[in-house]
Design an enzyme around this catalytic site. Sequence first.
Site, short mmCIF file in Angstrom:
data_model
loop_
_atom_site.label_atom_id
_atom_site.label_comp_id
_atom_site.label_asym_id
_atom_site.label_seq_id
_atom_site.Cartn_x
_atom_site.Cartn_y
_atom_site.Cartn_z
N GLY A 1 -18.71 -2.78 -35.11
CA GLY A 1 -19.10 -3.49 -36.34
C GLY A 1 -19.62 -2.58 -37.43
O GLY A 1 -20.28 -3.04 -38.37
N GLY B 1 -12.01 -9.35 -35.40
CA GLY B 1 -13.44 -9.65 -35.60
C GLY B 1 -13.89 -10.85 -34.80
O GLY B 1 -14.73 -11.64 -35.24
N THR C 1 -18.02 -0.95 -39.84
CA THR C 1 -17.42 -1.20 -41.15
C THR C 1 -18.17 -2.35 -41.83
O THR C 1 -18.50 -2.26 -43.02
CB THR C 1 -15.93 -1.58 -40.96
N HIS D 1 -22.60 9.00 -35.51
CA HIS D 1 -22.24 8.62 -34.14
C HIS D 1 -23.17 9.31 -33.13
O HIS D 1 -23.06 9.09 -31.94
CB HIS D 1 -20.83 9.12 -33.79
N TYR E 1 -23.87 -7.47 -32.70
CA TYR E 1 -22.66 -7.97 -33.38
C TYR E 1 -22.45 -9.45 -33.12
O TYR E 1 -22.20 -10.23 -34.05
CB TYR E 1 -21.44 -7.16 -32.89
N1 LIG Z 1 -16.56 -7.64 -42.10
C1 LIG Z 1 -16.45 -7.71 -40.79
N2 LIG Z 1 -17.05 -8.69 -40.10
C2 LIG Z 1 -16.93 -8.78 -38.76
N3 LIG Z 1 -16.22 -7.90 -38.01
C3 LIG Z 1 -15.61 -6.89 -38.65
C4 LIG Z 1 -15.69 -6.74 -40.05
N4 LIG Z 1 -14.97 -5.64 -40.39
C5 LIG Z 1 -14.45 -5.15 -39.28
N5 LIG Z 1 -14.83 -5.89 -38.22
C6 LIG Z 1 -14.47 -5.72 -36.81
O1 LIG Z 1 -15.27 -4.66 -36.27
C7 LIG Z 1 -14.49 -3.95 -35.30
C8 LIG Z 1 -14.36 -2.51 -35.73
O2 LIG Z 1 -15.58 -1.90 -35.45
P1 LIG Z 1 -16.11 -0.71 -36.33
O3 LIG Z 1 -16.17 -1.13 -37.73
O4 LIG Z 1 -17.35 -0.23 -35.68
O5 LIG Z 1 -14.98 0.35 -36.13
S1 LIG Z 1 -15.01 1.78 -36.78
O6 LIG Z 1 -16.07 2.54 -36.17
O7 LIG Z 1 -15.24 1.67 -38.17
O8 LIG Z 1 -13.71 2.30 -36.45
C9 LIG Z 1 -13.13 -4.62 -35.25
O9 LIG Z 1 -13.25 -5.59 -34.21
P2 LIG Z 1 -11.96 -6.14 -33.41
O10 LIG Z 1 -11.29 -7.05 -34.35
O11 LIG Z 1 -12.53 -6.86 -32.23
O12 LIG Z 1 -11.13 -4.98 -33.02
C10 LIG Z 1 -13.05 -5.23 -36.62
O13 LIG Z 1 -12.12 -6.28 -36.71
#
Ligand SMILES: Nc1ncnc2c1ncn2[C@@H]1O[C@H](COP(=O)(O)OS(=O)(=O)O)[C@@H](OP(=O)(O)O)[C@H]1O
Length: 302
Positions: free
Chosen positions: A41, A260, A43, A100, A188
């Site tokens: 989470g 997400g 991003t 990280h 998350y």
């Molecule tokens: N705005 C928002 N709200 C909720 N969830 C979100 C959002 N943006 C990204 N995601 C989901 O977060 C997962 C990616 O995690 P990270 O952002 O930590 O990845 S990274 O480190 O930036 O690569 C990834 O989860 P999964 O969909 O389960 O793969 C993203 O879809």
Amino acid sequence: MEKKNKAFRKPIKVLRSFCQRSLEIMVGHLSLIAIYIKAVGTTWLKALAFAIVTRKKYSDLSSHPLLSTMPHECVPFLEVDIVNKKRTNQTAEVPLLATHIPYNSLPKSIITGGCKIVYIFRDPKDAFVSLWHFASKVTPEDATHTSLEEALELFCKGVSYYGPYWDHVLSFWKAGKEAPQRVLFLVYEEMRKDPLPSVKNLADFIGHPFSAEEESEGVLQKILDLCSFENLSNLDVNKKGKHRPESAVAIENSAYFRKGKIGDWRSHLTPEMAERLDQITREKFGGTDMLSYVSDANTHGN
Ligand SMILES: Nc1ncnc2c1ncn2[C@@H]1O[C@H](COP(=O)(O)OS(=O)(=O)O)[C@@H](OP(=O)(O)O)[C@H]1O
């Protein structure tokens, strides 16, 4: 020669202490977003923190930078962007950095210099599945792809860039228990179900609380909407753009937005695979409140 060395020693000592002091002054107003490698989470958290600290400057949401810039470009990574000196003046305007690095390996000045740390945790099963999808998406076509089974083996053995997921989480969880005023631990799953309390808490913690007036004007809700998965993942910049486009490892922004969804692991892991992850989770997180956020970890096994 010895004499010459001695003559140099004093100015070097002064310089070193000056650098250390400047770093400490700098970290005093910084908030560090700390995460495991990926998939938890970040991003989303970067977007929220950026929108919170810059909300006075960008009160007109129709031209907000997050509509045209992907969140990772708004908040740099300490060990990637800052070390490569790409964003050294970032901290003056936007006092946010991400990392990280596990808690116990953070630079001493971050721990002692008054820097606030925000950590985000996610159910290891969803974190693993998300990480695997991300890795598959960014692996070049001509390179060998790692199967889900192989990736699980490595993840469970703790073979990853920043060490085992569970130990990484535990290092920040413990730090948060010892110094809650310095380390905020977000979940998350909780944020996905009801983001408002966590985001209000985040704003308070990083020193940018929402006033009653802002809340009644709906500023907090507008930030939640701006940073929502549904909004960000549908923006042109996040559908078609690339992160670090100038680098050899440019990544499609769309790779950062998949589903997400809480519990997506159910569509990818066999019950045996899920149980293997849950077993490690029970061993590592037993006796902590984190276990309550991990779906099924309490109901499998003994
Ligand atoms: N705005 C928002 N709200 C909720 N969830 C979100 C959002 N943006 C990204 N995601 C989901 O977060 C997962 C990616 O995690 P990270 O952002 O930590 O990845 S990274 O480190 O930036 O690569 C990834 O989860 P999964 O969909 O389960 O793969 C993203 O879809």
